[in-house]
Design a protein around this motif. Structure first.
Motif, PDB file in Angstrom:
ATOM      1  N   UNK A 219       0.825  -1.209   0.000  1.00 48.48           N
ATOM      2  CA  UNK A 219       0.000   0.000   0.000  1.00 48.48           C
ATOM      3  C   UNK A 219       0.861   1.263   0.000  1.00 48.48           C
ATOM      4  N   UNK A 220       1.872   1.304   0.859  1.00 46.42           N
ATOM      5  CA  UNK A 220       2.681   2.511   0.989  1.00 46.42           C
ATOM      6  C   UNK A 220       3.535   2.753  -0.257  1.00 46.42           C
ATOM      7  N   UNK A 221       3.939   1.673  -0.937  1.00 47.06           N
ATOM      8  CA  UNK A 221       4.671   1.813  -2.197  1.00 47.06           C
ATOM      9  C   UNK A 221       3.809   2.515  -3.231  1.00 47.06           C
ATOM     10  N   UNK A 222       2.523   2.203  -3.217  1.00 45.90           N
ATOM     11  CA  UNK A 222       1.577   2.852  -4.136  1.00 45.90           C
ATOM     12  C   UNK A 222       1.522   4.352  -3.859  1.00 45.90           C
ATOM     13  N   UNK A 223       1.521   4.731  -2.600  1.00 43.65           N
ATOM     14  CA  UNK A 223       1.496   6.152  -2.242  1.00 43.65           C
ATOM     15  C   UNK A 223       2.794   6.854  -2.653  1.00 43.65           C
ATOM     16  N   UNK A 224       3.926   6.211  -2.391  1.00 43.79           N
ATOM     17  CA  UNK A 224       5.209   6.829  -2.720  1.00 43.79           C
ATOM     18  C   UNK A 224       5.348   7.045  -4.221  1.00 43.79           C
ATOM     19  N   UNK A 225       4.901   6.097  -5.021  1.00 44.46           N
ATOM     20  CA  UNK A 225       4.966   6.256  -6.464  1.00 44.46           C
ATOM     21  C   UNK A 225       4.049   7.390  -6.916  1.00 44.46           C
ATOM     22  N   UNK A 226       2.915   7.549  -6.236  1.00 47.64           N
ATOM     23  CA  UNK A 226       2.009   8.659  -6.549  1.00 47.64           C
ATOM     24  C   UNK A 226       2.690   9.997  -6.291  1.00 47.64           C
ATOM     25  N   UNK A 227       3.423  10.111  -5.179  1.00 46.70           N
ATOM     26  CA  UNK A 227       4.138  11.350  -4.874  1.00 46.70           C
ATOM     27  C   UNK A 227       5.212  11.632  -5.927  1.00 46.70           C
ATOM     28  N   UNK A 228       5.879  10.580  -6.387  1.00 47.73           N
ATOM     29  CA  UNK A 228       6.891  10.742  -7.430  1.00 47.73           C
ATOM     30  C   UNK A 228       6.270  11.266  -8.717  1.00 47.73           C
ATOM     31  N   UNK A 229       5.109  10.739  -9.068  1.00 48.19           N
ATOM     32  CA  UNK A 229       4.432  11.176 -10.297  1.00 48.19           C
ATOM     33  C   UNK A 229       3.993  12.628 -10.178  1.00 48.19           C
ATOM     34  N   UNK A 230       3.433  12.998  -9.030  1.00 45.56           N
ATOM     35  CA  UNK A 230       2.999  14.389  -8.836  1.00 45.56           C
ATOM     36  C   UNK A 230       4.199  15.329  -8.900  1.00 45.56           C
ATOM     37  N   UNK A 231       5.309  14.939  -8.273  1.00 43.07           N
ATOM     38  CA  UNK A 231       6.511  15.764  -8.322  1.00 43.07           C
ATOM     39  C   UNK A 231       7.026  15.927  -9.740  1.00 43.07           C
ATOM     40  N   UNK A 232       6.983  14.853 -10.514  1.00 40.81           N
ATOM     41  CA  UNK A 232       7.419  14.914 -11.915  1.00 40.81           C
ATOM     42  C   UNK A 232       6.537  15.858 -12.712  1.00 40.81           C
ATOM     43  N   UNK A 233       5.235  15.756 -12.502  1.00 40.31           N
ATOM     44  CA  UNK A 233       4.301  16.632 -13.212  1.00 40.31           C
ATOM     45  C   UNK A 233       4.503  18.088 -12.822  1.00 40.31           C
ATOM     46  N   UNK A 234       4.745  18.352 -11.542  1.00 40.78           N
ATOM     47  CA  UNK A 234       4.976  19.723 -11.088  1.00 40.78           C
ATOM     48  C   UNK A 234       6.241  20.287 -11.732  1.00 40.78           C
ATOM     49  N   UNK A 235       7.267  19.452 -11.859  1.00 34.65           N
ATOM     50  CA  UNK A 235       8.509  19.893 -12.498  1.00 34.65           C
ATOM     51  C   UNK A 235       8.285  20.204 -13.968  1.00 34.65           C
TER      52      UNK A 235
END
Length: 283
Positions: free
Chosen positions: A195-211
């Motif tokens: 479950x937590x891996x799913x959340x961490x990957x979501x944060x990575x995707x959001x950070x990539x999109x923000x960049x």
């Protein structure tokens, strides 16, 4: 038009399948290819949720066959691999669907079933955009095309990991949000790790999109994608909110289906940006 209809059917198929899982109706038809031993099953809610999923799959497959036939005529060279791959994947999806039911929904096979269907959805999206008439089929990893294709891959694996979270019963391993079991860094094992891996990957995707959105204001080469990149970041924010709603609602079936729908839209928008970038590279 045929491509868009086929894409819409596969979108509906994936979301409906999510609803079936959320309502725990996956074994409404415990046999395959028949349903409870008959062609037209008895009128019960769980049975017809699963049976309707099969009907949508049948209609989508017919449209896919027509689309692949048309693209095989319109595409040339290596581009013909795309419709041929789609035909191969639909056969795998159908086979895995039957195995999933017969084996009573094992998490690993159910997840692979979803991943294959999602890959097929992306191929249909490609054939919908590159119709072989107005838009000739192209592929590129150069420059920003590679960046957006990489982002699409991240979203693909995030959605796939989400499917595994669902089917492995890890959805409630972190019943709170934004923390997990009251901690920002919980003990990572079993369902919590998944479950937590799913959340961490979501944060990575959001950070990539923000960049990427920040880069739009700096690099002139990205300015033409401004509206779509803004939309993509907005979808990511919405997706985060929906994900929180899924957790806090105790995996409400409507919330989980909407969660997948937003992920599919994010994939399509990312694919459109990639396709636009590839198109812009052509002479």
């Amino acid at each position: 038009m045929l491509g868009r209809i086929t894409l819409a059917l596969f979108f509906l198929l994936l979301v409906w399948g999510n609803l079936v899982a959320g309502l725990e109706a996956g074994l409404g038809c415990p046999d395959w290819p028949l349903c409870r031993g008959v062609v037209i099953p008895p009128l019960k809610f769980d049975v017809w949720m699963e049976f309707t999923h099969r009907l949508i799959a049948a209609v989508a497959t017919v449209f896919l066959l027509l689309l692949c036939r048309r693209r095989l005529k319109g595409y040339g060279g290596m581009a013909r691999v795309v419709p041929l791959a789609a035909l191969g994947l639909v056969a795998v999806v159908i086979t895995l669907g039957g195995i999933t039911v017969i084996m009573e929904l094992p998490a690993q096979i159910t997840t692979v079933h979803f991943m294959t269907a999602l890959a097929l959805f992306l191929l249909v999206g490609y054939m919908a955009f590159f119709d072989g008439v107005n838009e000739q089929p192209r592929f590129s990893l150069k420059g920003y095309a590679g960046l957006f294709l990489g982002l699409a891959v991240l979203i693909y694996f995030q959605a796939s990991l989400g499917a595994y979270v669902r089917h492995s019963d890890a959805g409630s391993a972190c019943p709170d949000f934004p923390t997990c079991l009251g901690s920002w860094l919980p003990h990572l094992s079993g369902g919590v790790l998944v479950h937590y891996s799913h959340r961490l990957l979501a944060y990575l995707i959001i950070g990539t999109m923000a960049a990427i959105v920040a880069a739009v204001f700096i690099d002139a080469g990205l300015k033409r994608h401004r509206q779509k990149t803004f939309a993509l970041l907005g979808l990511a924010v919405i997706q985060t909110g929906v994900g929180a709603g899924v957790v806090l609602s105790g995996l409400n079936f409507a919330a989980t289906a909407f969660h997948l729908a937003v992920a599919l839209i994010m994939l399509l928008v990312t694919g459109l940006i990639w396709a636009g970038e590839v198109k812009g590279e052509s002479p």
